[in-house]
Design an enzyme around this catalytic site. Structure first.
Site, PDB file in Angstrom:
ATOM      1  N   LYS A 180       0.871  -1.170   0.000  1.00  0.00           N
ATOM      2  CA  LYS A 180       0.000   0.000   0.000  1.00  0.00           C
ATOM      3  C   LYS A 180       0.914   1.228   0.000  1.00  0.00           C
ATOM      4  CE  LYS A 180      -3.398   2.390   2.772  1.00  0.00           C
ATOM      5  NZ  LYS A 180      -3.861   3.057   1.543  1.00  0.00           N
TER       6      LYS A 180
ATOM      7  N   CYS B 288      -2.597   9.770  -6.762  1.00  0.00           N
ATOM      8  CA  CYS B 288      -3.679   9.519  -5.811  1.00  0.00           C
ATOM      9  C   CYS B 288      -4.686  10.665  -5.877  1.00  0.00           C
ATOM     10  CB  CYS B 288      -3.162   9.381  -4.385  1.00  0.00           C
ATOM     11  SG  CYS B 288      -4.533   9.100  -3.236  1.00  0.00           S
TER      12      CYS B 288
HETATM   13  C1  LIG Z   1      -9.657   0.630  -1.633  1.00  0.00           C
HETATM   14  C2  LIG Z   1      -8.589   1.043  -2.598  1.00  0.00           C
HETATM   15  C3  LIG Z   1      -7.380   1.543  -2.111  1.00  0.00           C
HETATM   16  C4  LIG Z   1      -6.365   1.936  -3.000  1.00  0.00           C
HETATM   17  N1  LIG Z   1      -5.184   2.384  -2.496  1.00  0.00           N
HETATM   18  C5  LIG Z   1      -4.173   2.708  -3.351  1.00  0.00           C
HETATM   19  C6  LIG Z   1      -2.909   3.090  -2.848  1.00  0.00           C
HETATM   20  O1  LIG Z   1      -2.656   3.128  -1.634  1.00  0.00           O
HETATM   21  N2  LIG Z   1      -1.953   3.415  -3.759  1.00  0.00           N
HETATM   22  C7  LIG Z   1      -2.157   3.352  -5.117  1.00  0.00           C
HETATM   23  O2  LIG Z   1      -1.245   3.645  -5.900  1.00  0.00           O
HETATM   24  N3  LIG Z   1      -3.360   2.971  -5.615  1.00  0.00           N
HETATM   25  C8  LIG Z   1      -4.353   2.653  -4.762  1.00  0.00           C
HETATM   26  N4  LIG Z   1      -5.560   2.235  -5.274  1.00  0.00           N
HETATM   27  C9  LIG Z   1      -5.744   2.174  -6.740  1.00  0.00           C
HETATM   28  C10 LIG Z   1      -5.474   0.757  -7.280  1.00  0.00           C
HETATM   29  O3  LIG Z   1      -4.146   0.357  -7.032  1.00  0.00           O
HETATM   30  C11 LIG Z   1      -5.768   0.679  -8.803  1.00  0.00           C
HETATM   31  O4  LIG Z   1      -4.899   1.559  -9.478  1.00  0.00           O
HETATM   32  C12 LIG Z   1      -7.212   1.036  -9.137  1.00  0.00           C
HETATM   33  O5  LIG Z   1      -8.092   0.534  -8.162  1.00  0.00           O
HETATM   34  C13 LIG Z   1      -7.647   0.541 -10.509  1.00  0.00           C
HETATM   35  O6  LIG Z   1      -7.570  -0.853 -10.597  1.00  0.00           O
HETATM   36  P1  LIG Z   1      -8.861  -1.816 -10.366  1.00  0.00           P
HETATM   37  O7  LIG Z   1      -9.948  -1.300 -11.253  1.00  0.00           O
HETATM   38  O8  LIG Z   1      -8.374  -3.203 -10.733  1.00  0.00           O
HETATM   39  O9  LIG Z   1      -9.215  -1.715  -8.938  1.00  0.00           O
HETATM   40  C14 LIG Z   1      -6.584   1.837  -4.406  1.00  0.00           C
HETATM   41  C15 LIG Z   1      -7.795   1.337  -4.880  1.00  0.00           C
HETATM   42  C16 LIG Z   1      -8.789   0.931  -4.012  1.00  0.00           C
HETATM   43  C17 LIG Z   1     -10.075   0.383  -4.579  1.00  0.00           C
END
Ligand SMILES: Cc1cc2nc3c(=O)[nH]c(=O)nc-3n(C[C@H](O)[C@H](O)[C@H](O)COP(=O)(O)O)c2cc1C
Length: 311
Positions: free
Chosen positions: A43, A128
């Site tokens: 994370k 972010c």
């Molecule tokens: C609950 C949650 C927490 C996330 N926390 C981070 C994070 O700490 N750092 C980061 O670079 N991306 C974070 N993301 C983004 C994901 O790494 C990813 O880029 C994004 O969810 C798109 O991919 P997905 O559609 O497969 O979820 C987070 C996403 C979610 C849903």
């Protein structure tokens, strides 16, 4: 036998599948076999502890979810002393995701993490959508951009500064909340990034019509999940066409077919996010699915799928 291995900078991954930052903690080790993945991504951490955003931080949406966690974490010192030792069962490469709010924070973090043997790469989260204070670009007078990854000059400067501070593989995580992804991807590449990963979440709002209030405490959040997949595929293809470094595809990947779509659009590797909340074994199933697809189609190595979209 098919070959799934892929190289990202100095990183050698046994397969191209990783779990995305913030969606897959070490506790998943109880639910699935983390060591079967290509790499483990932490994370996002910051230099100093962050409380994160006010609750509620999650809202379900059609084919996806909005989150506004706001990078809650205990800071880099806690990560090094407490969190990293707890990752000792992880035998695959470890990629540490880092973010910063002000000039020099990412550089400091990169320096601090550079000397730690167990860390194999950094993913710079320049994208972010859930932190309020405007970063580097703003501090230098380029008003308007909330995220570093929305400003090509800020992206260039920060990646260059990090590049000078670390010998680790540097992956730069980009935002889809931009008009032209190609200029940002090119800025990251020319500043020395080994790879770009995209996409982070799309800014959005969900409303409770009974209270007439936003469903998230922070009002806005980041949209992820299957809803964003077609958009993410377009971003990945656009980035792939304009840089030579490997592109890592992220956004709504739920199964091996989605992963292969990303590879055909130019992804050398993929990250799985929201799907982990539905099924912690998603990434393992995707690795098996890619292997089967290659075998059935008599393709010897996964690398030969990259960018092979036929037009
Ligand atoms: C609950 C949650 C927490 C996330 N926390 C981070 C994070 O700490 N750092 C980061 O670079 N991306 C974070 N993301 C983004 C994901 O790494 C990813 O880029 C994004 O969810 C798109 O991919 P997905 O559609 O497969 O979820 C987070 C996403 C979610 C849903």
């Amino acid at each position: 036998m098919v070959d799934l291995s892929v190289k990202i900078g100095k990183l050698k991954l046994k397969n191209p599948v990783m779990a995305a930052s913030g969606t897959f903690g070490p506790e998943y080790g109880e639910l699935t076999d983390i060591n079967s993945l290509g790499a483990y991504i932490t994370k996002t951490i910051t230099l100093k502890p962050r409380q994160g955003n006010p609750p509620p931080r999650i809202a379900e949406t059609a084919s996806g979810m909005l989150n506004s966690i706001g990078l809650e974490n205990n800071g880099v010192e806690d990560f090094i002393k407490d969190k990293l030792p707890k990752l000792s069962k992880i035998k695959i490469p470890i990629i540490v995701s880092i973010a910063g709010e002000y000039d020099n924070e990412l550089k400091e973090l990169a320096k601090r993490l550079n000397k730690i043997k167990r860390i194999n790469a950094l993913e710079l989260n320049l994208s972010c959508p859930n932190i309020k204070r405007a970063p580097l670009g703003f501090a230098r007078g380029r008003q308007g951009a909330q995220m570093i990854a929305q400003d090509k000059d800020a992206t260039y400067e920060i990646v260059k500064a990090v590049r000078r501070s670390t010998a680790l593989t540097v992956i730069v995580k980009l935002s889809p909340n931009v008009t032209d992804i190609t200029e940002i991807a090119k800025a990251a590449e020319s500043a020395g990034a080994d790879s770009v990963s995209l996409v982070n979440t799309f800014l959005g709002i969900a409303v409770d019509i009974e209270t007439k209030r936003p469903k998230l405490g922070n009002v806005t959040g980041g949209l992820s999940g299957p809803a964003i997949k077609p958009l993410a595929l377009k971003f990945v293809r656009d980035a792939y066409k304009c840089v030579k470094i490997p592109v890592i595809g992220i956004g709504g990947i739920m199964d091996y077919k989605d992963a292969i779509e990303f590879m055909l659009c130019g992804a050398a590797a993929v990250q799985i996010g929201t799907a982990n909340f539905v099924n912690p074994d998603t990434s393992i199933e995707i690795i098996g699915g890619i292997r089967k697809y290659l075998a059935i189609n008599k393709i010897k190595d996964a690398r030969s799928l990259i960018g092979k979209l036929e037009i």
